[in-house]
Design a protein around this motif. Structure first.
Motif, PDB file in Angstrom:
ATOM      1  N   PRO A 164       2.762   3.297   6.294  1.00 43.18           N
ATOM      2  CA  PRO A 164       3.999   2.544   6.510  1.00 43.18           C
ATOM      3  C   PRO A 164       5.168   3.267   5.847  1.00 43.18           C
ATOM      4  O   PRO A 164       4.965   4.153   5.009  1.00 43.18           O
ATOM      5  CB  PRO A 164       3.711   1.204   5.818  1.00 43.18           C
ATOM      6  N   ILE A 165       6.361   2.896   6.218  1.00 41.88           N
ATOM      7  CA  ILE A 165       7.558   3.505   5.646  1.00 41.88           C
ATOM      8  C   ILE A 165       8.254   2.473   4.758  1.00 41.88           C
ATOM      9  O   ILE A 165       8.483   1.342   5.172  1.00 41.88           O
ATOM     10  CB  ILE A 165       8.506   4.000   6.747  1.00 41.88           C
ATOM     11  N   GLY A 166       8.590   2.878   3.542  1.00 42.64           N
ATOM     12  CA  GLY A 166       9.357   2.019   2.659  1.00 42.64           C
ATOM     13  C   GLY A 166       8.537   1.318   1.603  1.00 42.64           C
ATOM     14  O   GLY A 166       8.916   1.278   0.436  1.00 42.64           O
ATOM     15  N   ARG A 167       7.435   0.728   1.986  1.00 44.30           N
ATOM     16  CA  ARG A 167       6.591   0.024   1.027  1.00 44.30           C
ATOM     17  C   ARG A 167       5.157  -0.018   1.535  1.00 44.30           C
ATOM     18  O   ARG A 167       4.903   0.200   2.725  1.00 44.30           O
ATOM     19  CB  ARG A 167       7.107  -1.387   0.775  1.00 44.30           C
ATOM     20  N   ALA A 168       4.250  -0.328   0.631  1.00 48.12           N
ATOM     21  CA  ALA A 168       2.833  -0.422   1.006  1.00 48.12           C
ATOM     22  C   ALA A 168       2.630  -1.556   2.008  1.00 48.12           C
ATOM     23  O   ALA A 168       3.397  -2.519   2.057  1.00 48.12           O
ATOM     24  CB  ALA A 168       1.984  -0.660  -0.237  1.00 48.12           C
ATOM     25  N   ASN A 169       1.593  -1.418   2.806  1.00 50.72           N
ATOM     26  CA  ASN A 169       1.280  -2.453   3.793  1.00 50.72           C
ATOM     27  C   ASN A 169      -0.145  -2.940   3.575  1.00 50.72           C
ATOM     28  O   ASN A 169      -1.081  -2.151   3.470  1.00 50.72           O
ATOM     29  CB  ASN A 169       1.410  -1.894   5.214  1.00 50.72           C
ATOM     30  N   ARG A 170      -0.277  -4.243   3.506  1.00 49.31           N
ATOM     31  CA  ARG A 170      -1.587  -4.863   3.388  1.00 49.31           C
ATOM     32  C   ARG A 170      -1.872  -5.612   4.674  1.00 49.31           C
ATOM     33  O   ARG A 170      -1.066  -6.424   5.126  1.00 49.31           O
ATOM     34  CB  ARG A 170      -1.630  -5.813   2.193  1.00 49.31           C
ATOM     35  N   THR A 171      -3.009  -5.331   5.286  1.00 49.19           N
ATOM     36  CA  THR A 171      -3.313  -5.937   6.574  1.00 49.19           C
ATOM     37  C   THR A 171      -4.791  -6.242   6.693  1.00 49.19           C
ATOM     38  O   THR A 171      -5.628  -5.646   5.998  1.00 49.19           O
ATOM     39  CB  THR A 171      -2.883  -5.004   7.730  1.00 49.19           C
TER      40      THR A 171
END
Length: 404
Positions: A164-171
Motif C-alpha cells: 500500500p502507499i502511505g500507510r500499512a494495510n491490514r486486510t
C-alpha cells in the motif's frame, strides 16, 4: 521420454509441478467456452502479437484471438522447460496445447519463449513479422505480469512490490492448509518505502508496452488502422488499498496514461488506436499472490455463481471491439470496461456484506470454496475433469516449433 504419475504438491497457492494432460484439457475447455464467431475474416486472417500469452488473461486473449478473430501471428511468453527433477511450468504445457489448437484451426501462430522486456526478443519478433507475416502487424495485446524488469537502455534491474502507499494495510485473506482446509486470517502489509513505487511502475507500468510500439513502428511494421490493448484491472473497494491505491495501482495508472499517449500518436500516424482493457476478477497465478484477492474472488463467486464471466469470454468481447465486430465501448478515461458485471452496486454490496461476516467458521457458507480451490489447482493442470490422474503422463513435452 520421461513418464510418471503426477500428484499436486504445493506450498499455499504455489504448486511445485504441473500436469501436462491437465493443462492440455484446460486449454481445450477454454476453446469450447469461447463463443463461435459470426464469421471469420477471409483469407489468412489478421496478424496479431500477444505478449504474455501463456497464462491468465494473456492465454485467454490468445485462445479467443484464434477462435473468435481468426488471428495468426506471434505469441510471446517466458516459461521453464522440464528437467529431470521437475515438470515444465504450466505455461509451457498450455503453450504446447494452444499451438495444437492453432494448427487444427489452420492458423499460423508462432510461439516464442523468452524475456519480453529485452530488445533481443523485440528484434526476433520484428524479424518474424517482416519475414513470415508480410511486414504488417494489425493487433498487439500486452499482458505482462512480472516481478522484475531489466531496462535495456540502462541495464538497471527494477523489482516490483505489492505494497500500500502511505500507510500499512491490514486486510482479511483466505488461505488453505496442506489438506485443503480453508481459514480466514488477517495479514498486515507495510507501506511502500524509498523508491518502491517508482520500481513497480518501471516493471508493471507502460514503459515496456510503449517500447514495443516504438520498436515495431521504427521497423515500419505497424499496419494502417493498427490497434493495441494492454490488459488491466481495477477491482473492488474492498481490495483497493493493496491494489488500485497501492504500488500496483500506480503502475496501472501509468499504463493508462501510456495508453492515452499512444492512442493520440497512433491515431495521428496510422488511424490506429491504443486502449487499456479493464478485465473482471479471475483466479490467476498473479492474482493469488495479492493479499485479500483470494478471499474477495471466492466471495464474488459465492454471490454470482455461474454469472461470474470467465476470462476467455471477456477477451472474446475485447476482440470483437478491436476488430469492429462490436462497437468500441469506452469509459470516460478511454478504457474498455469488461468488468461491469463485477462492479455493479448490488454485487459489490453483497460481497461487502459477506466480507464483513467472513471468518474461518463462516467462510464455507459465504464463499464458493470448492470452486476457488479447484480453480487454483487447475492453474497447474490438476483437478481438471476428464483427466486420469492415476495414469502416467509424459512430462518432456517439446516447445512448439513452427512449420516452415
Amino acid at each position: 521420454m520421461s513418464k510418471r504419475v503426477l500428484t499436486p504438491r504445493n506450498r499455499g497457492f504455489l504448486f511445485l509441478d504441473s500436469h501436462p494432460a491437465g493443462c492440455e484439457r484446460l486449454v481445450a475447455d477454454m476453446w469450447q467456452d469461447c463463443p463461435d464467431p459470426a464469421e471469420l475474416p477471409e483469407g489468412a486472417g489478421p496478424v496479431a502479437l500477444i505478449i504474455g500469452s501463456s497464462a491468465g488473461y494473456g492465454l485467454a486473449a490468445t485462445v479467443a484471438g484464434l477462435k473468435r478473430a481468426g488471428v495468426r501471428g506471434i505469441a510471446v511468453s517466458f516459461e521453464k522447460a522440464p528437467t529431470e527433477r521437475r515438470t515444465a511450468t504450466a505455461g509451457w504445457y498450455r503453450t504446447a496445447a494452444t499451438a495444437d489448437l492453432a494448427r487444427t484451426a489452420g492458423r499460423d501462430l508462432v510461439f516464442l519463449n523468452g524475456d519480453a522486456f529485452s530488445d533481443t526478443m523485440k528484434n526476433e519478433v520484428a524479424d518474424l513479422i517482416e519475414q513470415r507475416f508480410g511486414g504488417r502487424l494489425d493487433y498487439l495485446i500486452y499482458s505482462v505480469a512480472a516481478p522484475r524488469r531489466t531496462d535495456p537502455d540502462t541495464g538497471t534491474t527494477h523489482a516490483s512490490v505489492l505494497k500500500p502507499i502511505g500507510r500499512a494495510n491490514r486486510t482479511k485473506t483466505l488461505v488453505f492448509d496442506d489438506r485443503g482446509v480453508p481459514a480466514v486470517r488477517e495479514v498486515e502489509t507495510g507501506p511502500a518505502e524509498g523508491d518502491d513505487v517508482e520500481q513497480t511502475v518501471a516493471v508493471m507500468g507502460g514503459a515496456d508496452w510503449e517500447r514495443w510500439i516504438d520498436h515495431l513502428a521504427g521497423r515500419g511494421l505497424l499496419g494502417e488502422g493498427f490497434a493495441t490493448a494492454a490488459l488491466s484491472y481495477i477491482g473492488s473497494p474492498l481490495t483497493a488499498a493493496i491494489y488500485r491505491q497501492g504500488t500496483i495501482g500506480a503502475a496501472k495508472a501509468h499504463l493508462e496514461a501510456t495508453a492515452r499517449t499512444l492512442n493520440e500518436r497512433l491515431g495521428t500516424t496510422l488511424g490506429g488506436r491504443a486502449v487499456t482493457s479493464v478485465n473482471g476478477a479471475a483466479v490467476t497465478q498473479s492474482s493469488t499472490a495479492i493479499p485479500g484477492i483470494a478471499l474477495y474472488t471466492g466471495l464474488l463467486r459465492g454471490v454470482l455463481g455461474a454469472d461470474l464471466v470467465p476470462p476467455v469470454q471477456q477477451l472474446a468481447a475485447l476482440w470483437d471491439q478491436l476488430t469492429g465486430t462490436a462497437p468500441l465501448a469506452l469509459d470516460d478515461e478511454g478504457r474498455v470496461r469488461l468488468d461491469t458485471w463485477e462492479l455493479t452496486d448490488d454485487v459489490q454490496a453483497a460481497v461487502a456484506g459477506r466480507w464483513e461476516a467472513a471468518t474461518t467458521d463462516t467462510i464455507a457458507a459465504l464463499a464458493d470454496l470448492d470452486w476457488f480451490h479447484t480453480e487454483v489447482q487447475r492453474l497447474y493442470g490438476f483437478a481438471v475433469p476428464g483427466v486420469d490422474y492415476t495414469a502416467t503422463v509424459a512430462t518432456d513435452v517439446p516447445w512448439p516449433v513452427p512449420t516452415p
